[in-house]
Design a protein around this motif. Structure first.
Motif, PDB file in Angstrom:
ATOM      1  N   SER A   1       0.849  -1.186   0.000  1.00 45.32           N
ATOM      2  CA  SER A   1       0.000   0.000   0.000  1.00 45.32           C
ATOM      3  C   SER A   1       0.888   1.240   0.000  1.00 45.32           C
ATOM      4  O   SER A   1       2.124   1.135   0.032  1.00 45.32           O
ATOM      5  N   LYS A   2       0.256   2.406  -0.040  1.00 40.49           N
ATOM      6  CA  LYS A   2       1.001   3.651  -0.168  1.00 40.49           C
ATOM      7  C   LYS A   2       0.378   4.731   0.713  1.00 40.49           C
ATOM      8  O   LYS A   2      -0.821   4.704   0.981  1.00 40.49           O
ATOM      9  N   TRP A   3       1.207   5.668   1.102  1.00 33.23           N
ATOM     10  CA  TRP A   3       0.762   6.809   1.886  1.00 33.23           C
ATOM     11  C   TRP A   3       1.224   8.087   1.205  1.00 33.23           C
ATOM     12  O   TRP A   3       2.161   8.074   0.410  1.00 33.23           O
TER      13      TRP A   3
ATOM     14  N   ASP B   1       2.692  -5.866   3.768  1.00 33.12           N
ATOM     15  CA  ASP B   1       4.114  -6.210   3.648  1.00 33.12           C
ATOM     16  C   ASP B   1       4.977  -5.036   3.207  1.00 33.12           C
ATOM     17  O   ASP B   1       6.070  -4.841   3.724  1.00 33.12           O
ATOM     18  N   LEU B   2       4.502  -4.268   2.236  1.00 33.50           N
ATOM     19  CA  LEU B   2       5.291  -3.215   1.603  1.00 33.50           C
ATOM     20  C   LEU B   2       4.563  -1.892   1.724  1.00 33.50           C
ATOM     21  O   LEU B   2       3.416  -1.762   1.290  1.00 33.50           O
ATOM     22  N   TYR B   3       5.228  -0.888   2.336  1.00 30.66           N
ATOM     23  CA  TYR B   3       4.623   0.429   2.487  1.00 30.66           C
ATOM     24  C   TYR B   3       5.434   1.431   1.682  1.00 30.66           C
ATOM     25  O   TYR B   3       6.650   1.550   1.854  1.00 30.66           O
ATOM     26  N   GLN B   4       4.746   2.170   0.791  1.00 29.07           N
ATOM     27  CA  GLN B   4       5.427   3.002  -0.189  1.00 29.07           C
ATOM     28  C   GLN B   4       5.014   4.465  -0.093  1.00 29.07           C
ATOM     29  O   GLN B   4       3.846   4.772   0.163  1.00 29.07           O
ATOM     30  N   ILE B   5       5.960   5.368  -0.312  1.00 29.89           N
ATOM     31  CA  ILE B   5       5.619   6.771  -0.491  1.00 29.89           C
ATOM     32  C   ILE B   5       4.877   6.877  -1.816  1.00 29.89           C
ATOM     33  O   ILE B   5       5.337   6.382  -2.841  1.00 29.89           O
ATOM     34  N   HIS B   6       3.724   7.521  -1.799  1.00 31.34           N
ATOM     35  CA  HIS B   6       2.906   7.620  -3.002  1.00 31.34           C
ATOM     36  C   HIS B   6       3.350   8.809  -3.845  1.00 31.34           C
ATOM     37  O   HIS B   6       3.261   9.956  -3.426  1.00 31.34           O
TER      38      HIS B   6
ATOM     39  N   SER C   1       6.667   5.111  -4.915  1.00 27.58           N
ATOM     40  CA  SER C   1       6.222   5.156  -6.298  1.00 27.58           C
ATOM     41  C   SER C   1       6.575   6.521  -6.853  1.00 27.58           C
ATOM     42  O   SER C   1       6.708   7.500  -6.101  1.00 27.58           O
ATOM     43  N   VAL C   2       6.740   6.581  -8.167  1.00 28.04           N
ATOM     44  CA  VAL C   2       7.132   7.834  -8.821  1.00 28.04           C
ATOM     45  C   VAL C   2       6.278   8.043 -10.060  1.00 28.04           C
ATOM     46  O   VAL C   2       5.773   7.091 -10.656  1.00 28.04           O
ATOM     47  N   SER C   3       6.108   9.307 -10.441  1.00 26.49           N
ATOM     48  CA  SER C   3       5.350   9.669 -11.629  1.00 26.49           C
ATOM     49  C   SER C   3       5.942  10.937 -12.221  1.00 26.49           C
ATOM     50  O   SER C   3       6.658  11.675 -11.553  1.00 26.49           O
TER      51      SER C   3
ATOM     52  N   ILE D   1       8.924  -2.490  -9.591  1.00 18.94           N
ATOM     53  CA  ILE D   1       7.515  -2.762  -9.844  1.00 18.94           C
ATOM     54  C   ILE D   1       7.031  -1.754 -10.882  1.00 18.94           C
ATOM     55  O   ILE D   1       7.253  -0.552 -10.739  1.00 18.94           O
ATOM     56  N   ILE D   2       6.391  -2.242 -11.933  1.00 22.72           N
ATOM     57  CA  ILE D   2       5.950  -1.371 -13.022  1.00 22.72           C
ATOM     58  C   ILE D   2       4.450  -1.132 -12.927  1.00 22.72           C
ATOM     59  O   ILE D   2       3.660  -2.069 -12.858  1.00 22.72           O
TER      60      ILE D   2
END
Length: 323
Positions: free
Chosen positions: A88-90, A131-136, A167-169, A220-221
């Motif tokens: 998930s992401k925050w 399991d995996l925590y991501q900066i959104h 994650s990046v955009s 991860i794509i």
């Protein structure tokens, strides 16, 4: 620490909220947006993914009720934490109030206060499954990669056994990934995974993702179908020549355009996991055909011409409408 170890996963960006920028999203949801109906539809897609062998599921606090739908599904199917990997992401707060059109669908804030609040919310919703925590959508402008308090808090979460990613955009994805790879806490690299946009149209991050992969960062794509631009729903007149090529290849290999596009991403040796963003069972099964498509140099050479300048790609993406 548990990281995705399957070639394809399922992202819930289009399953957890009524409004999204994928082409044809409204048709995917049958223009029906009641929360109970959408949760049932999300569970059908999750069941389909599970039956097909998908074991990584990716959501975010800002995907409407995506975390809740996923958590309810995991509990109702009695799926053990050991059987799946959940990310998930925050950093974004959902603000559309379950509307298709909104002044702001989500509000970004990479502060310690938001991290603490959303980490608690994610734990309450997903529990031991996370399991995996991501900066959104980390960016250089947000300053999150220089925010010592946030980075130390993430290191503390990591010390509890969770993997940490981002994650990046946008057109500066590569710069953000390069900076993130430099972040260390007490001499140890902080980030275990990076989630980036890469597809046949937007290839600008291939070099930095290869570097990340070679240093042990999980790649991860996301948006491998370019929010529907690399599917049969793209009938834009400006995409006519590219669509003709994709149609020809899809017919030759007896798969959908989507499978051709996904196979092109899966063929990259530095890609660990590719997310399907499907919102229906049929679309998911079509996506998964990419796993069995035989990739070769001739096919790769024909598709090189599809790549767009990064700035053009992101300008077009910004113009896609919520539906």
């Amino acid at each position: 620490m548990n990281l995705p170890n399957h070639r394809m996963g399922l992202g819930l960006a289009a399953l957890g909220r009524p409004g999204y920028i994928n082409l044809g999203h409204a048709e995917d949801l049958n223009h029906t947006y009641e929360k109970e109906t959408m949760e049932a539809a999300a569970h059908r897609v999750l069941d389909c993914a599970w039956a097909a062998g998908v074991r990584y599921f990716d959501t975010a606090r800002s995907y409407g009720l995506g975390e809740l739908f996923l958590g309810n599904w995991l509990r109702s199917r009695n799926i053990s934490p050991q059987a799946v990997v959940i990310g998930s992401k925050w950093g974004y707060t959902y603000t559309a109030n379950w509307q298709i059109q909104a002044t702001h669908h989500e509000v970004k804030e990479h502060s310690l206060a938001v991290l603490d609040r959303q980490w608690k919310e994610s734990q309450e919703t997903l529990g031991a499954q996370l399991d995996l925590y991501q900066i959104h959508s980390a960016t250089l402008d947000s300053g999150v990669l220089e925010n010592t308090a946030v980075l130390n808090r993430l290191a503390g979460i990591k010390a509890e056994g969770f993997a940490i990613g981002l994650s990046v955009s946008g057109a500066k994805q590569a710069e953000v990934i390069a900076r993130a790879m430099e972040v260390e806490i007490d001499g140890n690299r902080l980030f275990d995974a990076v989630q980036a946009t890469y597809n046949l149209l937007e290839t600008s991050v291939s070099g930095i993702l290869q570097q990340a992969h070679e240093t042990g960062v999980q790649t991860i794509i996301k948006e491998a179908l370019a929010n529907g631009r690399l599917t049969s729903r793209n009938d834009f007149s400006t995409f006519r020549d590219q669509r003709l090529l994709l149609d020809q290849l899809a017919n030759r290999y007896s798969v959908g355009i989507d499978a051709i596009a996904l196979a092109g991403v899966l063929a990259q040796p530095w890609v660990d996991t590719v997310l399907s963003g499907a919102a229906t069972e049929d679309h998911l099964l079509s996506n998964l055909q990419a796993l069995t498509l035989r990739w070769d140099e001739e096919l790769a050479d024909q598709l090189i011409a599809l790549a767009e300048p990064s700035q053009k790609y992101w300008t077009i993406r910004k113009g896609l409408y919520w539906n």
